[in-house]
Design a protein around this motif. Structure first.
Motif, short mmCIF file in Angstrom:
data_model
loop_
_atom_site.label_atom_id
_atom_site.label_comp_id
_atom_site.label_asym_id
_atom_site.label_seq_id
_atom_site.Cartn_x
_atom_site.Cartn_y
_atom_site.Cartn_z
N THR A 100 43.33 43.61 24.07
CA THR A 100 43.03 44.22 25.36
C THR A 100 44.32 44.50 26.11
N PHE B 212 37.23 51.37 19.80
CA PHE B 212 37.40 50.63 21.05
C PHE B 212 36.03 50.18 21.54
N VAL C 130 36.44 50.93 27.41
CA VAL C 130 37.44 51.79 28.04
C VAL C 130 36.99 51.99 29.49
N SER D 94 38.22 53.56 33.14
CA SER D 94 39.19 54.46 33.74
C SER D 94 38.64 55.03 35.03
N SER E 143 33.53 55.54 28.96
CA SER E 143 32.85 54.63 28.03
C SER E 143 32.36 55.35 26.78
N THR F 196 33.92 54.81 23.32
CA THR F 196 33.55 53.65 22.50
C THR F 196 32.47 53.98 21.48
N ILE G 140 43.95 54.42 32.86
CA ILE G 140 43.08 53.48 32.17
C ILE G 140 43.32 52.08 32.71
N ILE H 175 41.39 48.59 28.37
CA ILE H 175 40.95 49.12 27.08
C ILE H 175 40.97 47.98 26.08
N ALA I 208 49.33 50.88 23.38
CA ALA I 208 48.90 51.21 24.74
C ALA I 208 50.14 51.21 25.63
#
Length: 84
Positions: A25, A40, A43, A45, A52, A55, A69, A72, A81
């Motif tokens: 994460t 994932f 998510v 944001s 979402s 995912t 974001i 995540i 990331a």
């Protein structure tokens, strides 16, 4: 005179490797780069509508995506990331 270039966009703001065998994460992210096929499980944001939905499928190796974001979580794969 300061440069108009944002070095954070080049990864110089730092980042975190997300791997299923390590930390999975990351928070406060600007860009995510998938190094292998990635899945994932979360998510979040504030500026990506329906974040979402990311995912719901596997993101292929080499694909990256950005946004503001907040969080995540990687379930499968290897990604970087980059912090904002």
């Amino acid at each position: 005179m300061s440069s108009p270039v944002s070095y954070d966009l080049q990864g110089q703001g730092g980042g975190q490797v997300l791997a299923t065998s390590q930390a999975t994460t990351a928070t406060n992210v600007r860009w995510v780069q998938c190094l292998t096929d990635c899945v994932f499980s979360n998510v979040t944001s504030s500026n990506l509508a329906d974040a979402s939905d990311i995912t719901l499928f596997t993101i292929p190796a080499g694909v990256g995506f950005g946004g503001k974001i907040e969080s995540i979580t990687l379930t499968t794969g290897l990604a970087i990331a980059y912090y904002r």
